[in-house]
Design an enzyme around this catalytic site. Structure first.
Site, PDB file in Angstrom:
ATOM      1  N   SER A 267       0.646  -1.304   0.005  1.00  0.00           N
ATOM      2  CA  SER A 267      -0.018   0.085  -0.105  1.00  0.00           C
ATOM      3  C   SER A 267       0.894   1.097   0.000  1.00  0.00           C
ATOM      4  O   SER A 267       1.923   1.230   0.444  1.00  0.00           O
ATOM      5  CB  SER A 267      -0.991   0.135   1.167  1.00  0.00           C
ATOM      6  OG  SER A 267      -1.605   1.186   1.404  1.00  0.00           O
ATOM      7  N   GLY A 268       0.387   2.423  -0.519  1.00  0.00           N
ATOM      8  CA  GLY A 268       0.901   3.674  -0.401  1.00  0.00           C
ATOM      9  C   GLY A 268       0.463   4.357   0.997  1.00  0.00           C
ATOM     10  O   GLY A 268       0.774   5.596   1.316  1.00  0.00           O
ATOM     11  N   ASP A 269      -0.383   3.739   1.664  1.00  0.00           N
ATOM     12  CA  ASP A 269      -0.949   4.051   3.035  1.00  0.00           C
ATOM     13  C   ASP A 269      -0.883   3.098   4.297  1.00  0.00           C
ATOM     14  O   ASP A 269      -0.469   1.863   3.757  1.00  0.00           O
ATOM     15  CB  ASP A 269      -2.053   5.297   2.890  1.00  0.00           C
ATOM     16  CG  ASP A 269      -2.223   6.285   3.632  1.00  0.00           C
ATOM     17  OD1 ASP A 269      -1.836   6.031   4.990  1.00  0.00           O
ATOM     18  OD2 ASP A 269      -2.737   7.298   3.231  1.00  0.00           O
ATOM     19  N   ASP A 270      -1.615   3.448   4.911  1.00  0.00           N
ATOM     20  CA  ASP A 270      -1.836   2.387   6.267  1.00  0.00           C
ATOM     21  C   ASP A 270      -2.465   1.287   5.183  1.00  0.00           C
ATOM     22  O   ASP A 270      -3.595   1.060   4.714  1.00  0.00           O
ATOM     23  CB  ASP A 270      -2.933   2.838   7.381  1.00  0.00           C
ATOM     24  CG  ASP A 270      -2.263   4.181   7.886  1.00  0.00           C
ATOM     25  OD1 ASP A 270      -1.062   4.145   8.075  1.00  0.00           O
ATOM     26  OD2 ASP A 270      -3.069   4.858   7.914  1.00  0.00           O
TER      27      ASP A 270
ATOM     28  N   SER B 265       4.391  -1.302   3.581  1.00  0.00           N
ATOM     29  CA  SER B 265       3.983   0.212   3.343  1.00  0.00           C
ATOM     30  C   SER B 265       5.024   0.961   3.873  1.00  0.00           C
ATOM     31  O   SER B 265       5.108   1.362   5.087  1.00  0.00           O
ATOM     32  CB  SER B 265       2.651   0.423   3.845  1.00  0.00           C
ATOM     33  OG  SER B 265       2.458   1.683   3.763  1.00  0.00           O
TER      34      SER B 265
END
Length: 480
Positions: free
Chosen positions: A260-263, A294
């Site tokens: 992911s690019g976030d949580d 991530s």
């Protein structure tokens, strides 16, 4: 970092063991008319399978990756909704590339993506209806006016299943990421799956990738299962959270692999004054057997939108690789609400910036109407049995002045430091708690007390809910 996507996606099945679906035999397929449409009726012992079933091709669907199927999906769900209350209905997406904009689901319904079926999210904004902001958020996250409907959407539903033979949902998110980074959006980007105000929701056995924003968002729901998902996004893609249970009760998330690019998982319950007023917490949440990559975000985040409260979260058997932090609590003055009764055990972490991270000054308010005196309550936070290697900093724990975060317990933790580790390994302000058998030793605010941090022994009711699985579907047996 984005190179992880290709290298990890090719080895997903070797990284995580998904649920084994027991297949049954002795089932028959017969075809009959239902409400003037041709549907496929399955006869077999399982009572949890759908009585009525149809292919998207029966509604004019074309799986060439170019033709828009938005009308076909909307028509199919509408048509099947008329028989769904009589034994349930199922829409089958066979192998192919099925371009579509947003469409709604219905109750007592299964959306089934066969092997080699790919739902391609349209990049034509006219195929994405506009929705008002969520009542617990008050404003859109990307733009205040509102948001685009999610690709697969539903509200006020009972008994809805999104599954398949590891079929794929591809959000084609690059179009939306570019517009977001340029500040060109008038509405918040769509999610791939969002189910609202619903109960008995199951999402399992799918590959989901390249979401415009969040991937899976159950909100204001109860009795939710998310299982056996592979979620993939470039690690530099904006806000591509994996799974975001939001103001939900009785949720089970397990056996998922997330890049992911976030949580990877973000637990939420509303934003500042809007979330306080709406007042719906997330509680009784089980997270287990999750693998996360991530580099710039958390494996599991609690908040920052937590104004309705987060309570009774149990996370176990968590693996993170090249991820910013393990479990992170994010909050701020103005949030109100609470994060309490959090239990985490058996984390295995490799190449981390932080193992433990609590942020009391996260900020990020929807507007200037929030009350800065609405202080959050953070208490009874428990971590045990953690092994972490190649770590830059063991812990960064910042409470709020005049609003200490209390009841923090950390036990049986072994952290091996990176070559360029921080000199200060434990940074602690405005927190209280105890530790036991922690290496390197914790800060003075978390003294060694031979603590053995608890983990609940009772079972949550959602643990005993079975998946609604049926025998595999052979498209050669369908009348197309």
């Amino acid at each position: 970092m984005a190179s992880y996507l290709g290298s990890k996606a090719s080895n997903v099945r070797g990284v995580i063991s998904f649920v084994v679906i027991l297949l049954t035999t002795g089932w028959l397929i017969s075809i009959k008319s239902a409400e003037s449409r041709t549907t496929t009726k399955f006869h077999q012992p399982e009572s949890n399978c759908r009585k009525h079933s149809a292919l998207i091709t029966e509604y004019g669907g074309v799986g060439d990756g170019v033709t828009s199927n938005t009308k076909a999906f909307r028509s199919a769900v509408y048509d099947l909704s008329r028989v769904a209350r009589h034994g349930g209905a199922q829409l089958i997406v066979p192998p192919g590339k099925w371009l579509t904009g947003s469409f709604n689901l219905t109750s007592h319904f299964t959306l089934y993506l066969d092997k080699d079926a790919v739902l391609l999210a349209s990049q034509d904004e006219s195929e994405w209806p506009a929705l008002p902001p969520l009542p617990s958020y008050g404003k859109g996250r990307d733009a205040p006016a509102g948001r685009f409907a999610s690709l697969i959407f539903g509200t006020n539903l009972t008994d809805v299943v999104i599954t398949g033979a590891n079929g794929t949902i591809d959000g084609q998110g690059s179009y939306w990421w570019k517009k977001f980074k340029k500040g060109e959006l008038n509405l918040t980007r769509p999610y791939l799956i969002e189910i609202m105000f619903s109960h008995h929701v199951q999402i399992f056995n799918l590959t989901i990738k390249n979401s415009p924003s969040w991937n899976v968002h159950p909100v204001y729901c109860r009795n939710v299962i998310v299982q056996g998902l592979t979620i993939l996004a470039p690690t530099d893609s904006p806000n591509t959270d994996g799974i975001d249970p939001d103001s939900c009760k009785n949720v089970r998330i397990e056996d998922c692999f997330i890049v992911s690019g976030d949580d990877c998982i973000a637990v939420k319950s509303g934003w500042d004054e809007y979330g306080i007023r709406f007042g719906r917490p997330t509680k009784h949440l089980l997270i287990r057997r999750i693998t996360c990559i991530s580099p710039d975000s958390a494996t599991i985040a609690l908040g920052s939108e937590m104004s309705g409260g987060i309570k009774d979260v149990r996370a176990e058997d968590i693996t993170a690789i090249d991820t910013e932090s393990g479990v992170r609590i994010k909050t701020s003055p103005g949030r109100g609400g609470y994060v309490k009764d959090i239990f985490v055990r058996r984390m295995n972490l490799q190449t981390m910036k932080y193992v433990f991270w609590i942020t009391g000054n996260y900020g990020s308010h929807p507007d200037k109407l929030y009350d800065p005196k609405a202080l959050p309550v953070i208490k009874n936070i428990n971590y045990r049995n953690v092994v972490a290697k190649n770590v830059t900093m063991a812990a960064n724990l910042d409470g709020i002045e005049g609003d200490k975060f209390t009841g923090i317990c950390i036990s049986n933790v072994n952290i091996s430091l990176a070559k360029k580790a921080k000199k200060l390994q434990w940074n602690c302000t405005d927190v209280e708690g105890v530790t036991g058998d922690v290496s390197p030793p914790a800060c003075a605010l978390l003294p060694e007390k031979n603590a053995d941090c608890p983990f609940p022994q009772d079972r949550l009711s959602i643990e005993d809910v079975p998946l609604k699985v049926c025998p595999p579907f052979r498209t050669t047996q369908y009348r197309v």
